[in-house]
Design an enzyme around this catalytic site. Structure first.
Site, PDB file in Angstrom:
ATOM      1  N   ASP A  39       0.815  -1.091  -0.116  1.00  9.32           N
ATOM      2  CA  ASP A  39      -0.007   0.039  -0.223  1.00  9.32           C
ATOM      3  C   ASP A  39       0.776   1.243  -0.118  1.00  9.32           C
ATOM      4  OD1 ASP A  39      -2.127  -1.536  -0.038  1.00  9.32           O
ATOM      5  OD2 ASP A  39      -2.927  -1.168   2.018  1.00  9.32           O
ATOM      6  N   ALA A  40       1.991   1.197   0.772  1.00  9.08           N
ATOM      7  CA  ALA A  40       2.905   2.337   1.039  1.00  9.08           C
ATOM      8  C   ALA A  40       3.551   2.707  -0.437  1.00  9.08           C
ATOM      9  CB  ALA A  40       3.725   2.072   2.179  1.00  9.08           C
ATOM     10  N   TYR A  42       2.374   1.825  -3.317  1.00  8.40           N
ATOM     11  CA  TYR A  42       1.489   2.259  -4.457  1.00  8.40           C
ATOM     12  C   TYR A  42       1.122   3.758  -4.070  1.00  8.40           C
ATOM     13  CZ  TYR A  42      -3.138   3.131  -6.529  1.00  8.40           C
ATOM     14  OH  TYR A  42      -3.948   3.537  -7.174  1.00  8.40           O
ATOM     15  N   LEU A  89     -10.421   9.755  -0.585  1.00 10.47           N
ATOM     16  CA  LEU A  89     -10.142  10.842   0.417  1.00 10.47           C
ATOM     17  C   LEU A  89      -8.753  11.408   0.391  1.00 10.47           C
ATOM     18  CD1 LEU A  89     -11.652   8.946   3.789  1.00 10.47           C
ATOM     19  CD2 LEU A  89     -12.688  10.909   2.608  1.00 10.47           C
ATOM     20  N   GLU A 121     -13.453   8.742  13.161  1.00 12.98           N
ATOM     21  CA  GLU A 121     -13.768   7.300  13.325  1.00 12.98           C
ATOM     22  C   GLU A 121     -12.825   6.455  12.624  1.00 12.98           C
ATOM     23  OE1 GLU A 121     -16.828   6.502   9.827  1.00 12.98           O
ATOM     24  OE2 GLU A 121     -17.058   8.726  10.354  1.00 12.98           O
ATOM     25  N   LYS A 123     -10.604   4.177  10.101  1.00 11.84           N
ATOM     26  CA  LYS A 123     -10.687   4.072   8.579  1.00 11.84           C
ATOM     27  C   LYS A 123     -10.540   2.521   8.406  1.00 11.84           C
ATOM     28  CE  LYS A 123      -8.267   5.754   4.304  1.00 11.84           C
ATOM     29  NZ  LYS A 123      -8.559   4.554   3.627  1.00 11.84           N
ATOM     30  N   ASP A 125      -9.885  -1.065   6.895  1.00 15.71           N
ATOM     31  CA  ASP A 125      -9.209  -1.417   5.666  1.00 15.71           C
ATOM     32  C   ASP A 125      -9.922  -2.590   4.876  1.00 15.71           C
ATOM     33  OD1 ASP A 125      -7.298  -1.601   3.792  1.00 15.71           O
ATOM     34  OD2 ASP A 125      -5.802  -2.649   5.008  1.00 15.71           O
ATOM     35  N   TYR A 233     -20.500   4.035   6.326  1.00 17.99           N
ATOM     36  CA  TYR A 233     -19.762   5.381   6.789  1.00 17.99           C
ATOM     37  C   TYR A 233     -20.180   6.736   5.941  1.00 17.99           C
ATOM     38  CZ  TYR A 233     -16.884   4.137   2.689  1.00 17.99           C
ATOM     39  OH  TYR A 233     -16.337   3.737   1.387  1.00 17.99           O
ATOM     40  N   LYS A 325      -3.685   8.666   7.874  1.00 22.24           N
ATOM     41  CA  LYS A 325      -3.086   7.522   7.640  1.00 22.24           C
ATOM     42  C   LYS A 325      -2.051   7.115   8.753  1.00 22.24           C
ATOM     43  CE  LYS A 325      -3.150   5.500   3.581  1.00 22.24           C
ATOM     44  NZ  LYS A 325      -3.752   4.326   3.053  1.00 22.24           N
ATOM     45  N   CYS A 419      16.261 -33.095   4.313  1.00 20.50           N
ATOM     46  CA  CYS A 419      15.679 -31.816   5.426  1.00 20.50           C
ATOM     47  C   CYS A 419      16.906 -31.559   6.030  1.00 20.50           C
ATOM     48  CB  CYS A 419      14.847 -33.220   6.388  1.00 20.50           C
ATOM     49  SG  CYS A 419      14.642 -32.209   8.105  1.00 20.50           S
ATOM     50  N   CYS A 422      17.386 -33.116   9.804  1.00 21.98           N
ATOM     51  CA  CYS A 422      17.472 -34.590  10.199  1.00 21.98           C
ATOM     52  C   CYS A 422      18.472 -35.073   8.911  1.00 21.98           C
ATOM     53  CB  CYS A 422      16.450 -35.386  10.479  1.00 21.98           C
ATOM     54  SG  CYS A 422      15.368 -35.766   8.834  1.00 21.98           S
ATOM     55  N   CYS A 437       9.517 -33.254   4.674  1.00 21.17           N
ATOM     56  CA  CYS A 437      10.445 -34.197   5.294  1.00 21.17           C
ATOM     57  C   CYS A 437       9.820 -35.285   5.455  1.00 21.17           C
ATOM     58  CB  CYS A 437      11.344 -33.630   6.543  1.00 21.17           C
ATOM     59  SG  CYS A 437      12.325 -35.072   7.466  1.00 21.17           S
ATOM     60  N   CYS A 442      12.343 -37.468  12.483  1.00 24.81           N
ATOM     61  CA  CYS A 442      12.922 -36.333  12.440  1.00 24.81           C
ATOM     62  C   CYS A 442      12.903 -35.367  13.528  1.00 24.81           C
ATOM     63  CB  CYS A 442      12.513 -35.398  11.196  1.00 24.81           C
ATOM     64  SG  CYS A 442      13.067 -33.659  11.122  1.00 24.81           S
TER      65      CYS A 442
HETATM   66  S1  IVH Z   1     -15.835   8.309   4.286  1.00 26.84           S
HETATM   67  C1  IVH Z   1     -16.405  10.945   0.497  1.00 26.84           C
HETATM   68  N1  IVH Z   1     -15.239   6.782   6.197  1.00 26.84           N
HETATM   69  O1  IVH Z   1     -11.390   4.637   2.697  1.00 26.84           O
HETATM   70  C2  IVH Z   1     -16.009  10.343   1.826  1.00 26.84           C
HETATM   71  N2  IVH Z   1     -14.273   6.067   4.213  1.00 26.84           N
HETATM   72  O2  IVH Z   1      -9.461   6.485   1.074  1.00 26.84           O
HETATM   73  C3  IVH Z   1     -16.218   8.824   1.518  1.00 26.84           C
HETATM   74  N3  IVH Z   1     -13.148   4.186   4.358  1.00 26.84           N
HETATM   75  O3  IVH Z   1     -13.411   5.095  -0.225  1.00 26.84           O
HETATM   76  C4  IVH Z   1     -15.509   7.990   2.429  1.00 26.84           C
HETATM   77  N4  IVH Z   1     -13.558   3.631   6.244  1.00 26.84           N
HETATM   78  O4  IVH Z   1     -13.556   2.804   1.039  1.00 26.84           O
HETATM   79  C5  IVH Z   1     -15.031   7.089   5.143  1.00 26.84           C
HETATM   80  N5  IVH Z   1     -14.839   5.626   8.342  1.00 26.84           N
HETATM   81  C6  IVH Z   1     -14.862   5.801   6.949  1.00 26.84           C
HETATM   82  C7  IVH Z   1     -14.070   4.815   6.123  1.00 26.84           C
HETATM   83  C8  IVH Z   1     -13.703   5.053   4.527  1.00 26.84           C
HETATM   84  C9  IVH Z   1     -12.807   3.406   5.306  1.00 26.84           C
HETATM   85  C10 IVH Z   1     -12.572   3.846   2.884  1.00 26.84           C
HETATM   86  C11 IVH Z   1     -13.508   4.300   1.968  1.00 26.84           C
HETATM   87  C12 IVH Z   1     -12.973   5.251   0.989  1.00 26.84           C
HETATM   88  C13 IVH Z   1     -11.652   5.356   1.452  1.00 26.84           C
HETATM   89  C14 IVH Z   1     -10.846   6.412   0.879  1.00 26.84           C
END
Ligand code: IVH
Length: 680
Positions: A39-40, A42, A89, A121, A123, A125, A233, A325, A419, A422, A437, A442
């Site tokens: 992810d990082a 990317y 986001l 709240e 985020k 994954d 969300y 993040k 192996c 052993c 093995c 063993c």
């Molecule tokens: S709000 C326009 N709240 O993160 C705002 N997104 O990187 C819509 N995600 O597309 C997103 N937890 O798939 C929001 N508590 C949360 C989230 C959240 C995960 C994901 C979501 C979003 C992506 C953005």
């Protein structure tokens, strides 16, 4: 002239970055195999592309991956145009970026009146989806796709237990487009991996990719079998029929009242100002490991919809929200050596020995390379710089080699023909990525089997740790579990890290284990395909070890949940002469599981058939079944006229409907616990 060459270099780099980002997007949005980028990485590549494009605006093309949110879907699912685009986001990792986001929002507001409240709240994954409800009924579910157009995965989303098919509560909106994340609980992901490994398959590496793949199944039943969850969300376009909420925090409560799962109260916070936001994100980071699901940050939103509307959105991201993040649970380090570990089944697992690396709060020195094939595919070599990821509590793994940093003298790893422990022959069938093995004696296998024998869930012998087991095998010649029961205090007292007292304690613990329940003993014996729940079924059905070992395939197949593969594995285990000797020795040593506790014959559950459906909140499904069975009940998987009781949790589906149709008694988890006498 320097200028054109700089521009040329930028153009080449932009082309290259686009290709990489494009390919990663395609892999991700189609739920295909991982692209190989973390992810990082990317994010870094994408950020570089954005930066170059803003420096050289003439290089921006309409089809650049920066100009769209995601990747348009495949042809397998019908296209769905979102009424309102599903945005992404903007992200921040430093306080300066957080401040800049705040200042930009404040800058758009005239005067000093900018004092909004924020929500913070987790985020989550997972994978973003949109659900459309009309008059309370779920009519459509789709992926985000490229933000404008997603894929119609309604049938698959209908199988997700926590997604209500019908909203309830007083004011059901005419139209509700609700967005949220589909994801897995860490516990469910681990359980799933445990089952895969138990069945001799490879563990899944990444819960998010597994979720994305699960949502793209052609057969909804395949999706149903996966423990996916949903949390709401945000909203698309809605018609609240005059009862429109005015803030995100109020909306969350409304969504909850309608029966939709939302981020729970413990992790959803309304912060009065930016200082409050900082506190909340720090607290959330500290709690990251405690949460039942994986999070990669916090999402900060301006609470009031009026202000959200005034701030509006850029092309891909709203100005009123920000993703904070967390540090990635991954890092880069060097491979010092490649070891091959021998498991208790003899399975050979290549492991990278690393220069110590701090990731997500712990120091990693080893990372798994899974198997022969994975090692060959990644082509990890000693001296390589590798990317290591630790997701949740899963074992750290090498996901990528930085080939450009490879030393000239690095040679490919030669897979051992023997192996490493052993020296016995190693078997590497051409049609399997796994190697074994073949020497059952063993020491590595013997040690691993002994260690497993004493573990929780098996014979639970306190104090029988790995170090002790190694010494027992090497210095005391213990080769089978029965040997443990012959050990004396004198045998143990002389071992490293032991003394009279701990030796006596261990001997007592070994002695105590003789009367562990039959199901534990079956787990301890380590029969292929037999995990704790099958062991429980076997114990219940056959009662004694003697009866289990004599059971024929036909008798085994009568046990619910035991199929041909498991039955064959059990029969094969008890036919193997070495295992027969082990069992005879154990019985001779005095191992004697008490006869299975006769199930209660009176009380509210005696002889009753119970079905559990929906989500349980305090008990796991297994624990609930076990509790009911202890009290004399039979747990069944489907509702029929013979069902006496249905215990229904939130988001129960067809089983609950059927129970109501048949007039079967339905209770919730709390009521069930009251009936069992667990709570007053
Ligand atoms: S709000 C326009 N709240 O993160 C705002 N997104 O990187 C819509 N995600 O597309 C997103 N937890 O798939 C929001 N508590 C949360 C989230 C959240 C995960 C994901 C979501 C979003 C992506 C953005």
């Amino acid at each position: 002239m320097a200028e054109p060459s700089v521009h040329d270099a930028a153009r080449r780099r932009v082309d290259e970055l686009r290709r990489i980002v494009e390919e990663a997007d395609r892999a991700y949005y189609r739920g295909e195999r991982e692209s190989g980028l973390t992810d990082a990485e990317y994010d870094a590549l994408r950020d570089e592309l954005v930066a170059l494009e803003s420096q050289f605006p003439d290089l921006v093309t309409p089809d650049s991956p920066t100009q769209r949110v995601g990747y348009a879907g495949s042809e397998a699912f019908a296209a769905v145009r979102h009424t309102e685009p599903m945005l992404s986001l903007e992200k921040a990792t430093t306080d300066a970026e957080l401040q800049a986001w705040y200042d930009a929002a404040a800058g758009d507001e005239p005067g000093a009146a900018f004092a909004p409240e924020f929500t913070v709240e987790p985020k989550i994954d997972g994978v973003a989806v949109e659900l459309v409800y009309r008059s309370g009924a779920l009519v459509q579910g789709s992926t985000r796709g490229d933000g404008a157009v997603g894929e119609d995965i309604t049938a698959n989303l209908r199988t997700v237990a926590s997604i209500p098919k019908q909203l309830h509560g007083g004011q059901v909106p005419d139209v509700l487009e609700v967005r949220g994340e589909v994801y897995l609980h860490k516990r469910d992901f681990e359980e799933l991996n445990r089952k895969l490994v138990e069945a001799g398959e490879d563990a899944k590496a990444n819960p998010r990719n597994f979720t994305a793949g699960s949502l793209k199944q052609k057969d909804p039943e395949a999706t149903r079998s996966r423990p996916l969850r949903f949390t709401a969300y945000g909203l698309g376009r809605c018609d609240w029929s005059g009862h429109e909420p005015t803030s995100w925090s109020a909306t969350r409560t409304r969504l909850h009242d309608l029966g939709l799962p939302v981020v729970d109260d413990a992790t959803f916070v309304v912060a009065p100002d930016l200082a409050g936001v900082r506190e909340v994100i720090a607290a959330l980071l500290a709690r990251r490991d405690e949460l039942p699901f994986e999070i990669d940050g916090a999402v900060i939103k301006i609470d009031a919809f009026a202000l959200q509307r005034r701030l509006g959105a850029r092309s891909r991201t709203p100005r009123w929200a920000l993703a904070w993040k967390f540090p990635p649970r991954e890092g880069r380090t060097k491979v010092k050596a490649i070891d091959v570990w021998v498991g208790r089944t003899g399975r050979l697992t290549p492991v990278a020995v690393l220069e110590p690396l701090a990731v997500g709060g712990i120091t990693i020195q080893h990372a798994t390379l899974h198997n022969r094939e994975q090692l060959a595919q990644l082509d990890v070599r000693v001296g390589d710089t590798v990317v290591v990821v630790r997701a949740g509590d899963v074992i750290p793994q090498v996901v990528k080699v930085q080939k450009e940093l490879r030393p000239d003298d690095a040679v490919p790893f030669a897979w051992p023909t023997h192996c490493p422990v052993c020296g016995g022959e190693a078997e590497s069938p051409a049609d399997s990525p796994l190697s074994f093995c073949t020497n059952l004696a063993c020491p590595a296998q013997v040690e691993a089997r002994l260690f497993h024998f004493g573990q929780r869930g098996a014979m639970e012998i306190d104090g029988l740790g790995e170090k002790i087991v190694t010494q027992l095998v090497k210095e005391r010649g213990v080769t089978s579990p029965a040997g443990l029961y012959r050990l004396t205090v004198a045998d143990l007292a002389e071992l490293d890290r032991m003394g009279e007292k701990s030796a006596a304690g261990l001997v007592a613990a070994i002695h105590d284990s003789k009367t562990r329940p039959l199901a534990r003993l079956l787990v301890a014996l380590d029969i292929r395909q037999v995990g704790s729940s099958t062991a429980r079924d076997l114990a219940k059905r056959f009662g004694t070890l003697d009866a289990v070992r004599r059971a024929t395939k036909e008798q085994l197949l009568e046990v619910p949940d035991i199929g041909g593969i498991v039955a064959d594995a059990i029969v094969a285990f008890f036919h193997e002469p070495r295992n027969q000797t082990t069992i005879d020795e154990l019985l001779a040593a005095g191992v004697a599981p008490p006869p299975e506790e006769a199930a209660a014959t009176d009380g509210p559950f005696a002889g009753k058939t119970i079905v559990f459906t929906g989500e349980l909140e305090t008990l796991t499904r297994d624990a609930a079944k076990e509790l009911a069975m202890k009290l004399g009940a039979k747990a069944a998987g489907s509702v029929s006229k013979k069902t006496d009781l249905v215990v229904a949790g939130p988001n129960a589906g067809s089983k609950l409907v059927k129970a109501r149709e048949l007039g079967v008694k339905v209770v919730d988890e709390q009521e069930f616990l009251r009936m069992t006498g667990r709570i007053a």
